[in-house]
Design an enzyme around this catalytic site. Structure first.
Site, PDB file in Angstrom:
ATOM      1  NE  ARG A  70      20.950  48.216  10.461  1.00  0.00           N
ATOM      2  CZ  ARG A  70      19.876  48.366   9.711  1.00  0.00           C
ATOM      3  NH1 ARG A  70      18.710  48.560  10.264  1.00  0.00           N
ATOM      4  NH2 ARG A  70      19.961  48.343   8.403  1.00  0.00           N
ATOM      5  CE  LYS A  98       8.885  39.832  18.664  1.00  0.00           C
ATOM      6  NZ  LYS A  98       8.433  39.883  20.069  1.00  0.00           N
ATOM      7  CG  ASP A 103      11.621  47.930   7.540  1.00  0.00           C
ATOM      8  OD1 ASP A 103      12.620  47.240   7.267  1.00  0.00           O
ATOM      9  OD2 ASP A 103      10.633  48.027   6.787  1.00  0.00           O
ATOM     10  CE  LYS A 110      11.519  38.511  25.431  1.00  0.00           C
ATOM     11  NZ  LYS A 110      10.623  39.076  24.410  1.00  0.00           N
TER      12      LYS A 110
HETATM   13  N1  GLU Z   1       8.854  42.180  25.245  1.00  0.00           N
HETATM   14  C1  GLU Z   1       8.347  42.693  24.028  1.00  0.00           C
HETATM   15  C2  GLU Z   1       8.528  41.698  22.891  1.00  0.00           C
HETATM   16  O1  GLU Z   1       8.655  40.532  23.103  1.00  0.00           O
HETATM   17  C3  GLU Z   1       8.887  44.083  23.720  1.00  0.00           C
HETATM   18  C4  GLU Z   1      10.317  44.177  23.376  1.00  0.00           C
HETATM   19  C5  GLU Z   1      10.830  45.616  23.292  1.00  0.00           C
HETATM   20  O2  GLU Z   1      10.035  46.531  23.250  1.00  0.00           O
HETATM   21  O3  GLU Z   1      12.059  45.760  23.257  1.00  0.00           O
HETATM   22  O4  GLU Z   1       8.458  42.043  21.752  1.00  0.00           O
END
Ligand code: GLU
Length: 475
Positions: A70, A98, A103, A110
């Site tokens: 996605r 996550k 969803d 990252k």
């Molecule tokens: N850094 C946060 C995490 O580990 C947020 C990630 C985001 O909002 O893209 O979930």
């Protein structure tokens, strides 16, 4: 990571992959698809020079895309003195799971920059951040369509604003430029409620757990969140908002706070707002007047409590201290705070763990709302708020006319109220955390081979990822 399996030290990404393997072993999935899901698609490493105080310094950073089934791929950027490629890849894979669990229709990514931000001025940080952002844009690792960073450890809305501005200057023709980053300041395209979102999501997860009497009983806890004795590790953005809500709204007792420089305890409960103010002023928890201080922060994790919330770094509970943990419930507000080996020990000791990929997904959930807001170029609630208020006022009038009585003050207040952006964000976040919990619980209850929430959460995520691979095919 201070942990080993058969005498081999497990890296963070190996630890995450082992957890995924455990979930895959209870599912009957094609080994090829299993390998495709676990593999990290691409990781770039950039090194770039920046002139600081007349001297050239070279900085190194990474951005990893774990999955792009996605798009955009989503995940924070951390600025820390101990970032490395393996950590960034592990965190990117956690982002994939996550997003699937809650969803959020994104892939996982990252980033990390090897830096100690406390050693640089605001101006230096701006130069470094902008330069890093330029590298990411140029290499195709930053755009509203393909890769959208957010805050993480050591970064916040300030850095996100600089990154957005850098992207905008490189792509002024992109009408959706604001969607290239989430976690921006509200006055620069951010959404209300994003800063508190991860911590608030943690609390929504805990509240949902306590709504499920059978799960509370299985954990060996008495019903009701009120009065529970809680230890929190890390009073950063996530830990602070979670602890503050638990303290102020749920009537919990935060009996210990562990920070970098030690631990403070108070059996009657610490006032989180006061602790935060003390840290802001003195840059340490030491000397906080309403608590007992000890330099042995690690021992803080071993304090007897009902709920332990690690909200700081990865690999805090390892095979070396897992036997000493004296809690009934661990809420993983940080990413990867419990290693694979420690997870095994805790599971066998009957300690319930609500896993990171579910518990801290509130951040990316509200990031998703922010991205949608940026693409739609309008604040949530702007069109309907006054209309809803008017309809509420008419309802009150109708009630009064029909009953011949005057509506009580609370009815007037509650009915004549149109939700604003913050209300809608919190409502969407709460709904997400409740739904995702129920999805985990369903697989937990249905599959007898699953005996813990972490495996259940991975099964929920992997099932969705497998479906996506099968639907799209592999080319
Ligand atoms: N850094 C946060 C995490 O580990 C947020 C990630 C985001 O909002 O893209 O979930």
């Amino acid at each position: 990571m201070g942990d080993n399996n058969n005498n081999k030290t497990l890296s963070f990404s190996e630890s995450v992959n082992f957890m995924a393997d455990r979930a895959m072993s209870v599912l009957d999935i094609d080994p090829g698809i299993a390998a495709a899901i676990k593999a990290c698609n691409s990781t770039i490493k950039v090194s770039f020079p920046v002139e600081i105080n007349g001297k050239i310094e070279v900085f190194t950073g990474w951005r990893s895309v774990h999955s792009d089934h996605r798009l955009p791929a989503k995940g924070g950027i951390r600025f820390a003195p101990i970032v490395n490629e393996d950590e960034v890849e592990a965190l990117a894979s956690l982002m994939t799971y996550k997003c699937a669990i809650v969803d959020v229709p994104f892939g996982g990514s990252k980033g990390g920059l090897l830096i100690d931000p406390s050693k640089y001025t605001r101006e230096d940080m701006q130069k470094i951040t902008r330069r890093f952002a330029r590298e990411l844009v140029r290499k195709g690792f930053l755009s509203p369509a393909t890769n959208v960073p957010a805050p993480d450890m050591g970064t916040g809305e300030r850095e996100m604003a600089w990154i957005t501005d850098t992207y905008k200057h490189l792509h002024p023709e992109d009408i959706n430029y604001l969607g290239c980053v989430t976690g921006k300041p509200v006055r620069h395209g951010g959404i209300r409620g994003r800063t508190e979102a991860t911590g608030r999501g943690v609390v929504y997860a805990i509240r949902e757990f306590f709504r499920n009497a059978d799960d509370v009983e299985n954990a060996g806890l008495k019903p009701g969140l009120g009065g529970k004795r809680i230890v929190v590790q890390g009073l950063g953005n996530v830990g602070f908002h979670a602890a503050k809500l638990l303290d102020e709204e749920d009537d919990c007792k935060i009996i210990a706070i562990i920070e970098r420089d030690g631990v403070i305890t108070n059996d009657d409960g610490l006032c989180i707002q006061d602790v935060r103010m003390h840290i802001n002023e003195h840059k340490t928890i030491k000397g906080f007047p309403d608590g007992k201080f000890s330099e042995d922060g690690a021992a803080g994790l071993e304090i007897e409590c009902d709920i332990l919330i690690p909200a700081a770094m990865e690999a805090q509970i390892t095979k070396d201290n897992a036997e000493n943990i004296k809690t009934k419930l661990i809420i993983e507000a940080a990413n990867g705070p419990v290693t694979f080996a420690a997870d095994d020990i805790l599971r066998h000791r009957g300690i319930t763990i609500l896993p990171d990929a579910y518990v801290n997904a509130g951040g990316v959930t509200v990031s998703y709302f922010e991205w949608v807001r940026n693409l739609s170029h309008i604040r949530f609630g702007r069109m309907e708020r006054r209309h809803d208020e008017m309809r509420g006022a008419h309802m009150v009038q109708a009630l009064e006319t029909m009953t011949g009585k005057q509506a009580e003050e609370w009815m007037q207040k509650e009915l004549v109220y149109g939700a604003d952006e913050l209300d809608l964000v919190r409502s969407g976040l709460d709904d997400t955390m409740r739904n995702s919990y129920q999805q985990m619980k369903e697989v937990y209850n249905e599959n007898k081979k699953i005996t813990d929430f972490r495996t259940a959460s991975y099964v929920v995520a992997i099932n969705k990822l497998v479906r996506s691979y099968i639907d799209i095919g592999v080319y």
